[in-house]
Design a protein around this motif. Structure first.
Motif, PDB file in Angstrom:
ATOM      1  N   VAL A 189     -19.894  30.052   1.479  1.00  0.00           N
ATOM      2  CA  VAL A 189     -20.168  31.173   1.963  1.00  0.00           C
ATOM      3  C   VAL A 189     -19.228  32.414   1.803  1.00  0.00           C
ATOM      4  CG1 VAL A 189     -20.894  32.582   3.929  1.00  0.00           C
ATOM      5  CG2 VAL A 189     -21.834  30.554   3.578  1.00  0.00           C
ATOM      6  N   VAL A 190     -19.512  33.147   1.045  1.00  0.00           N
ATOM      7  CA  VAL A 190     -18.144  34.065   0.553  1.00  0.00           C
ATOM      8  C   VAL A 190     -18.135  35.103   1.840  1.00  0.00           C
ATOM      9  CG1 VAL A 190     -17.187  35.624  -1.146  1.00  0.00           C
ATOM     10  CG2 VAL A 190     -18.853  33.967  -1.764  1.00  0.00           C
ATOM     11  N   ASN A 191     -19.116  35.692   2.187  1.00  0.00           N
ATOM     12  CA  ASN A 191     -18.985  36.699   3.275  1.00  0.00           C
ATOM     13  C   ASN A 191     -19.684  36.388   4.376  1.00  0.00           C
ATOM     14  OD1 ASN A 191     -19.080  39.040   4.990  1.00  0.00           O
ATOM     15  ND2 ASN A 191     -19.613  40.456   3.067  1.00  0.00           N
ATOM     16  N   ALA A 192     -19.086  36.165   5.634  1.00  0.00           N
ATOM     17  CA  ALA A 192     -19.874  35.465   6.874  1.00  0.00           C
ATOM     18  C   ALA A 192     -20.138  36.768   7.993  1.00  0.00           C
ATOM     19  CB  ALA A 192     -19.049  34.526   7.587  1.00  0.00           C
ATOM     20  N   GLN A 193     -20.101  37.927   7.320  1.00  0.00           N
ATOM     21  CA  GLN A 193     -20.254  39.183   8.251  1.00  0.00           C
ATOM     22  C   GLN A 193     -21.731  39.209   8.372  1.00  0.00           C
ATOM     23  OE1 GLN A 193     -17.356  40.627   8.980  1.00  0.00           O
ATOM     24  NE2 GLN A 193     -18.192  41.633  10.796  1.00  0.00           N
ATOM     25  N   VAL A 194     -22.148  39.356   9.741  1.00  0.00           N
ATOM     26  CA  VAL A 194     -23.723  39.601   9.814  1.00  0.00           C
ATOM     27  C   VAL A 194     -23.909  40.906   9.751  1.00  0.00           C
ATOM     28  CG1 VAL A 194     -25.606  39.013  11.717  1.00  0.00           C
ATOM     29  CG2 VAL A 194     -23.659  37.487  11.497  1.00  0.00           C
ATOM     30  N   HIS A 215     -31.074  37.858  10.119  1.00  0.00           N
ATOM     31  CA  HIS A 215     -30.414  39.031   9.508  1.00  0.00           C
ATOM     32  C   HIS A 215     -29.381  38.326   8.408  1.00  0.00           C
ATOM     33  CE1 HIS A 215     -31.255  41.626  12.681  1.00  0.00           C
ATOM     34  NE2 HIS A 215     -30.889  40.787  13.763  1.00  0.00           N
ATOM     35  N   PRO A 216     -29.095  39.129   7.510  1.00  0.00           N
ATOM     36  CA  PRO A 216     -28.382  38.491   6.434  1.00  0.00           C
ATOM     37  C   PRO A 216     -26.840  38.276   7.119  1.00  0.00           C
ATOM     38  CG  PRO A 216     -29.382  40.426   5.608  1.00  0.00           C
ATOM     39  CD  PRO A 216     -29.738  40.344   7.047  1.00  0.00           C
ATOM     40  N   GLY A 217     -26.221  37.124   6.612  1.00  0.00           N
ATOM     41  CA  GLY A 217     -24.943  36.665   7.166  1.00  0.00           C
ATOM     42  C   GLY A 217     -25.249  35.624   8.570  1.00  0.00           C
ATOM     43  N   GLU A 218     -26.333  35.753   9.115  1.00  0.00           N
ATOM     44  CA  GLU A 218     -26.470  35.023  10.261  1.00  0.00           C
ATOM     45  C   GLU A 218     -26.951  33.467   9.933  1.00  0.00           C
ATOM     46  OE1 GLU A 218     -30.366  34.510  13.117  1.00  0.00           O
ATOM     47  OE2 GLU A 218     -30.057  36.484  12.208  1.00  0.00           O
ATOM     48  N   LEU A 219     -26.272  32.193  10.817  1.00  0.00           N
ATOM     49  CA  LEU A 219     -26.543  30.967  10.315  1.00  0.00           C
ATOM     50  C   LEU A 219     -27.894  30.610  10.638  1.00  0.00           C
ATOM     51  CD1 LEU A 219     -24.274  29.201   9.098  1.00  0.00           C
ATOM     52  CD2 LEU A 219     -24.030  28.272  11.406  1.00  0.00           C
ATOM     53  N   VAL A 220     -28.522  30.116   9.829  1.00  0.00           N
ATOM     54  CA  VAL A 220     -30.000  29.741  10.038  1.00  0.00           C
ATOM     55  C   VAL A 220     -30.056  28.100  10.081  1.00  0.00           C
ATOM     56  CG1 VAL A 220     -32.427  30.009   9.568  1.00  0.00           C
ATOM     57  CG2 VAL A 220     -30.718  31.686   9.057  1.00  0.00           C
ATOM     58  N   ALA A 232     -33.596  35.754  -5.486  1.00  0.00           N
ATOM     59  CA  ALA A 232     -32.929  35.493  -4.204  1.00  0.00           C
ATOM     60  C   ALA A 232     -32.235  34.340  -3.829  1.00  0.00           C
ATOM     61  CB  ALA A 232     -34.165  35.528  -3.261  1.00  0.00           C
ATOM     62  N   GLY A 233     -32.710  33.216  -4.853  1.00  0.00           N
ATOM     63  CA  GLY A 233     -31.710  32.019  -4.903  1.00  0.00           C
ATOM     64  C   GLY A 233     -30.187  32.065  -4.814  1.00  0.00           C
ATOM     65  N   LEU A 234     -30.023  33.034  -5.580  1.00  0.00           N
ATOM     66  CA  LEU A 234     -28.585  33.461  -5.686  1.00  0.00           C
ATOM     67  C   LEU A 234     -27.699  33.907  -4.232  1.00  0.00           C
ATOM     68  CD1 LEU A 234     -26.782  33.636  -8.103  1.00  0.00           C
ATOM     69  CD2 LEU A 234     -27.087  36.076  -8.356  1.00  0.00           C
ATOM     70  N   TYR A 235     -28.536  34.273  -3.451  1.00  0.00           N
ATOM     71  CA  TYR A 235     -28.044  34.820  -2.140  1.00  0.00           C
ATOM     72  C   TYR A 235     -28.359  33.844  -1.173  1.00  0.00           C
ATOM     73  CZ  TYR A 235     -27.853  38.831  -5.260  1.00  0.00           C
ATOM     74  OH  TYR A 235     -27.655  39.871  -6.089  1.00  0.00           O
ATOM     75  N   VAL A 236     -29.027  32.898  -1.165  1.00  0.00           N
ATOM     76  CA  VAL A 236     -29.455  32.049  -0.172  1.00  0.00           C
ATOM     77  C   VAL A 236     -28.378  30.824  -0.335  1.00  0.00           C
ATOM     78  CG1 VAL A 236     -31.073  30.350   0.714  1.00  0.00           C
ATOM     79  CG2 VAL A 236     -31.974  32.423   0.004  1.00  0.00           C
ATOM     80  N   LYS A 237     -27.605  30.608   0.481  1.00  0.00           N
ATOM     81  CA  LYS A 237     -26.474  29.660   0.455  1.00  0.00           C
ATOM     82  C   LYS A 237     -26.836  28.471   1.227  1.00  0.00           C
ATOM     83  CE  LYS A 237     -24.170  32.187  -2.294  1.00  0.00           C
ATOM     84  NZ  LYS A 237     -23.913  31.980  -3.673  1.00  0.00           N
ATOM     85  N   LYS A 238     -27.133  27.335   1.071  1.00  0.00           N
ATOM     86  CA  LYS A 238     -27.453  26.291   1.682  1.00  0.00           C
ATOM     87  C   LYS A 238     -25.873  25.595   1.912  1.00  0.00           C
ATOM     88  CE  LYS A 238     -30.178  24.373  -1.107  1.00  0.00           C
ATOM     89  NZ  LYS A 238     -29.872  25.145  -2.267  1.00  0.00           N
ATOM     90  N   LEU A 239     -25.720  25.531   3.203  1.00  0.00           N
ATOM     91  CA  LEU A 239     -24.429  24.739   3.612  1.00  0.00           C
ATOM     92  C   LEU A 239     -24.816  23.251   3.723  1.00  0.00           C
ATOM     93  CD1 LEU A 239     -23.344  27.346   6.399  1.00  0.00           C
ATOM     94  CD2 LEU A 239     -22.622  27.176   3.788  1.00  0.00           C
ATOM     95  N   ASP A 240     -26.142  22.861   4.515  1.00  0.00           N
ATOM     96  CA  ASP A 240     -26.298  21.566   4.627  1.00  0.00           C
ATOM     97  C   ASP A 240     -27.928  21.654   4.118  1.00  0.00           C
ATOM     98  OD1 ASP A 240     -26.480  19.005   5.017  1.00  0.00           O
ATOM     99  OD2 ASP A 240     -26.595  19.165   7.115  1.00  0.00           O
ATOM    100  N   CYS A 241     -28.271  20.447   3.530  1.00  0.00           N
ATOM    101  CA  CYS A 241     -29.610  20.582   3.029  1.00  0.00           C
ATOM    102  C   CYS A 241     -29.928  18.869   2.849  1.00  0.00           C
ATOM    103  CB  CYS A 241     -29.859  21.171   1.804  1.00  0.00           C
ATOM    104  SG  CYS A 241     -31.363  21.048   1.242  1.00  0.00           S
ATOM    105  N   PHE A 242     -31.244  18.436   3.011  1.00  0.00           N
ATOM    106  CA  PHE A 242     -31.641  17.167   2.934  1.00  0.00           C
ATOM    107  C   PHE A 242     -31.809  17.023   1.025  1.00  0.00           C
ATOM    108  CE2 PHE A 242     -35.914  18.207   1.927  1.00  0.00           C
ATOM    109  CZ  PHE A 242     -36.250  19.398   2.705  1.00  0.00           C
ATOM    110  N   CYS A 243     -31.708  18.035   0.678  1.00  0.00           N
ATOM    111  CA  CYS A 243     -32.120  17.904  -0.916  1.00  0.00           C
ATOM    112  C   CYS A 243     -30.812  17.552  -1.556  1.00  0.00           C
ATOM    113  CB  CYS A 243     -32.663  19.324  -1.518  1.00  0.00           C
ATOM    114  SG  CYS A 243     -31.550  20.746  -1.199  1.00  0.00           S
TER     115      CYS A 243
END
Lengths: 524, 277, 189
Positions: free
Chosen positions: C52-57, C89-94, C121-132
């Protein structure tokens, strides 16, 4: 470059079948290419008629859907790789050495090989119909992952495409080398007849594009049998990738077919206008720019796969740009006729038919270049109509023009002018009956490659099928004209076409001797 | 084995004779038949705003093409008629004219730029699937469509309902021959419906002409497109990407209904799911 | 004299053969090139964690995240997102959970492939953890909870309001078996 390329002329005219098997003579090989191409044209034509018979009316009457899909696939591949491309290679073999004042092609033995690769490839394609599961029913575009589901027919098809590709590449290397190194003294690049220029550019396109197709089908093969996952999402691949690689070859392929046709027409129109070609230099540049652009627009065949909109915009603009050099060529041909002294023998009629119909195909190409419109028309009969206008009316009509134009030089006899005119008028009328109505089918939303359709499409399909049978039968007349000319044609005069001015007409007797230009002519 | 294949492929000689008879009869009947039939010469009327824009773009380009055709073919036929040798015309040996060559290179560029503007505008709108009112996932199968209403949790398959006898020609073909399904997609009028496409096996394409939608369905990936129907009614389309032997037999039917009818339909579907569980 | 032409011809032949081989290689080079382009444009995300480059919510706007799941193949199994959509919200951990259920009688080795709608949108959805990111092994009759942790980057264009995150789960099979199965299918088709 005062020397002549000496090679084994010792075996003067061996006779019987071995003459043809072992020949390294460019004229013999050209003749074999042309007859092979005509045979394939008949085979592919019968397949087209099976398709049109099934589509004559709604419901399934003639064939089963699987067989229908196999026919669409083989019809496409056979017409593109078996009929049209070999036809123009045949012209290249006959004409290029004569037009640049060379004794033969640069690599005569390689030339023999390039041709003899074709019959086994064609046999594989046709045989694939009879293996378990039948031929591949995937369309000539061979999109993954449908190709993975196919039976053994798909492997035969892939193998055939490899061999056909190999033949084209070897042929092209030969043509490029001949044109670059074997020209007569004084025949500078910008003095070459336009037909030679167009083939030089086409051969480069082939050398650059065919290997990419070989790569694409090889990937399909390994995906099928050796566990690779190029086009399989489950293994990290992407089916859309196949389309990108295929069309990276496929779009240049369209011009590989069209550009030699431009070359033939650029010889015929000036000859019957009794005027030099208008804008020779701009023709050369326009052809070269079409060739370069053809490598930059491939994804316009894929507007509905869901590319990012930015990419769609780029491909739309780049595609529209092709209209400019294509327009230049059409304007140049019309300007060549302008204030000429026109006569309308069969070659000229076919060249004019080409000009008229190819321009219509160009117009629908312009319509299809616009992404929002293409999204509606993609994979409908509009596209089928469009590319048949370009390929049949473009390439095939120009090939007919070329045959009628050079036949006297090749065999020393004239064809029957009246029957030639009949051939032209029947062809152009039935061609339009077949394909013009397909524009309406496409606009109304009839998808391509379907064996059966809803009732709304009935009338136009009937018309189209009737036209197709008429068009197909008219080509038998062409065969008759050829045989008649060869067997009992009137002796051709030394120079049957008043306005023809290239080396084969001005420096060689009619018919052209088996070995010509063993001492190169000097071109002023 | 091969022999059998061929025989089944050509469906026996009965079919062939029937077909030949049809060609003869068809040719004779064609001319009066044409006069009676209502032929579709152009796009079918669009039921979306963007569809109208696309059709307008097409018409605009067609008019430009007609004008260019008049000029080019006009010159060509003028030369054919007036500059023929049999009319005694002498050839003028000119072969270049820089001015006119520049003109006919530059003028088309301007025409193309003029076309690029409306085309770009229409394309941007066509691809703008943001802010939908509802999302339906359409999954292509060999050979049927599966639909999932992501917001409502409704799922069903949609299969061709034309009876086999009609296809084989044993009974008369119905009005919506090959364009009818057991479970149509139902959507409310005036709402932005986003369609996610994907596929189970091979490529398919979700194509409904009157809604100006065509989107490939790719196994393993989703793609999206959208439409906003302006009028209620039934709109029919077909799979537009070759997907095997029954490619021609997996139609798409979209019922556009009023908001209220849509709510009733959703409730019915949900109660059916509840009853099944 | 004639030798000089032969020599030149051979030279041209060599050059053109090289072009041919290079272009054959180029066909293959399109594979990594395409993957790279897709990665950069976010069309097909490769299976590895993002940074994640920018973690600001950004609480001033919210985005509807839709979750979708598909399973492929002949086995009786299901992959279902625990919730269909969530406003974030953008920046929020989901944190979201997908349930994988194997109702068949055999264990399955599976790999999920993510996909986004709209693609960019895939460019902006950052997966930190994923079963994939890894293959999943699921025993016969077992239920698995598969987590995804993601952040929608605040730099996501303002005109994107809905983002669909879709997974397609494929069975990973033994190579030999698979080819045999395919042959069989092809023979029938």
């Amino acid at each position: 470059m005062e020397a002549v390329h000496e090679h084994d002329h010792s075996h003067d005219h061996p006779s019987g079948i071995m003459r043809w098997v072992k020949t390294t003579n460019h004229k013999d090989i050209g003749t074999m290419y042309l007859w092979f191409s005509f045979a394939m044209f008949m085979v592919g034509g019968v397949m087209a008629l099976i398709l049109r018979a099934e589509l004559f009316q709604p419901g399934l009457q003639v064939v089963e859907p699987e067989f229908f899909n196999q026919m669409t696939t083989l019809h496409g591949l056979i017409m593109v790789f078996g009929a049209i491309m070999p036809a123009f290679v045949g012209f290249a073999n006959w004409q290029i050495p004569m037009m640049i004042g060379a004794p033969d092609m640069a690599f005569p033995r390689l030339n023999n090989w390039s041709f003899w690769l074709l019959p086994p490839a064609a046999t594989l394609l046709v045989l694939s119909m009879f293996v378990p599961g039948g031929a591949a029913g995937v369309g000539w575009t061979m999109y993954a992952p449908l190709t993975v589901q196919q039976g053994m027919g798909m492997d035969l098809l892939i193998f055939a495409v490899h061999i056909l590709g190999m033949s084209s590449i070897l042929g092209s290397i030969n043509i490029i080398t001949t044109i670059l190194n074997m020209r007569a003294p004084g025949m500078t690049m910008m003095k070459m007849p336009l037909f030679v220029w167009t083939w030089l550019i086409t051969a480069y396109l082939l050398v650059a594009a065919m290997p990419v197709l070989a790569g694409a089908v090889t990937m399909t093969l390994t995906d099928r049998h050796f566990g690779t996952n190029f086009f399989n999402a489950a293994g990290g691949g992407d089916p859309v990738l196949f389309q990108h690689i295929f069309w990276f070859f496929g779009h240049p392929e369209v011009y590989i077919i069209a550009i030699p046709a431009f070359g033939v027409v650029s010889q015929v129109i000036p000859a019957f206008s009794r005027k030099p070609l208008f804008g020779y230099a701009s023709m050369v540049y326009a052809t070269a720019s079409i060739a370069i652009l053809s490598f930059l627009v491939w994804a316009h065949h894929m507007y509905t796969v869901g590319m990012p909109v930015e990419a769609q915009l780029y491909y739309m603009f780049a595609t529209m740009l092709i209209a400019v050099p294509t327009g230049v060529k059409v304007f140049n041909w019309v300007a060549t006729m302008w204030r000429g002294s026109l006569t309308f023998e069969t070659p000229m009629l076919f060249a004019l038919g080409f000009l008229f119909l190819f321009t219509i195909g160009g117009f629908t190409g312009l319509v299809l270049s616009l992404t929002p419109v293409d999204v509606q028309l993609h994979d409908t009969y509009y596209v089928v109509a469009h590319f048949h206008y370009v390929m049949v009316a473009g390439a095939l009509f120009s090939a007919f023009a070329g045959v009628y134009f050079w036949l006297p030089k090749w065999i020393g006899k004239m064809y029957d002018e009246t029957l030639g005119k009949w051939h032209f008028w029947l062809s152009i009328i039935f061609f339009n009956v077949t394909f013009f109505v397909q524009h309406f089918l496409g606009l109304a939303g009839m998808p391509r490659r379907i064996p059966d359709y809803s009732l709304q499409f009935t009338d136009f399909n009937m018309i189209s099928s009737i036209g197709a049978f008429g068009f197909g039968l008219s080509q038998l007349l062409f065969l008759y004209i050829l045989i008649k000319a060869i067997r009992s044609g009137e002796k051709a005069p030394e120079k049957p076409w008043e306005g023809a001015d290239t080396l084969e007409w001005t420096h060689l007797p009619t018919p052209a001797p088996y070995h010509s230009f063993e001492t190169p002519p000097t071109v002023k | 084995m091969i022999k059998n294949d061929i025989k089944s492929t050509f469906g026996g000689s009965m079919r062939l004779t029937a077909f030949l008879r049809l060609i003869c009869v068809g040719t004779v009947m064609l001319v009066p038949g044409l006069a009676a039939a209502e032929l579709q010469w152009n796009f079918k009327p669009a039921n979306t705003e963007i569809g109208v824009a696309v059709h307008d773009l097409h018409s605009l380009v067609m008019w430009i093409i007609v004008l260019i055709a008049i000029v080019v073919f006009g010159a060509m036929f003028y030369a054919i008629v007036k500059h023929r040798k049999s009319a005694g015309h002498q050839a003028h040996q000119f072969h270049e004219n820089t001015t006119i060559e520049i003109v006919w290179t530059v003028v088309p560029v301007f025409i193309l730029v003029g076309m690029a503007f409306p085309a770009t505008k229409a394309l941007l709108e066509l691809r703008d699937s943001s802010a939908p009112d509802m999302t339906i996932k359409a999954t292509g199968y060999q050979w049927k469509w599966g639909y999932d209403y992501l917001d409502e949790g409704i799922s069903f398959y949609s299969t061709l309902s034309t009876p086999r006898e009609q296809i084989e020609g044993d009974t008369e073909k119905g009005e919506n021959y090959l364009l009818e399904v057991d479970n149509p997609v139902v959507v409310p009028v005036g709402k932005k419906v986003r369609i996610l496409t994907t596929a189970n096996d091979v490529l398919h394409a979700w194509y409904v002409p009157e809604l100006t939608v065509k989107q490939d369905a790719i196994p393993g990936f989703i793609r999206d497109t959208w439409f906003r129907a302006e009028k209620t009614g039934t709109f029919r389309g077909q799979c537009a990407e070759l997907c095997g032997k029954e490619h021609g037999f997996m139609p798409i039917v979209v019922n556009v209904v009023s908001e209220d009818e849509y709510k009733i339909w959703v409730a019915e579907q949900k109660s059916r799911v509840a009853a099944r569980n | 004299m004639s030798n000089s032409i032969n020599k030149r011809n051979r030279e041209t032949f060599r050059k053109l053969t090289v072009i041919t081989l290079v272009m054959f290689g180029f066909g293959y080079a399109l594979v990594p090139l395409y993957e790279k382009i897709c990665e950069v444009t976010g069309i097909n995300d490769l299976a590895k964690p993002d940074e994640v480059v920018n973690a600001q919510v950004d609480t001033s706007r919210s985005i509807v995240l839709e979750f979708d799941a598909n399973v492929r193949g002949e086995i009786a199994w299901e992959l279902v997102p625990r919730e269909r959509k969530r406003k974030v919200h953008p920046g929020e951990l989901v944190h979201v959970v997908f349930d994988l259920k194997n109702s068949s009688e055999v264990p399955v080795l599976a790999q999920a492939i993510p996909s986004y709608g709209p693609q960019r949108a895939g460019l902006y959805v950052k997966k930190l953890d994923c079963f994939c990111f890894t293959q999943q092994e699921i025993a016969a009759g077992e239920n698995l909870e598969l987590p995804v942790v993601l952040v929608v980057e605040p730099s996501i264009p303002r005109d994107v309001h809905t983002v669909t995150l879709s997974y397609t789960m494929f069975e990973i099979e033994g190579g030999g078996e698979r080819t045999a199965a395919k042959e069989l299918e092809g023979g029938k088709g």
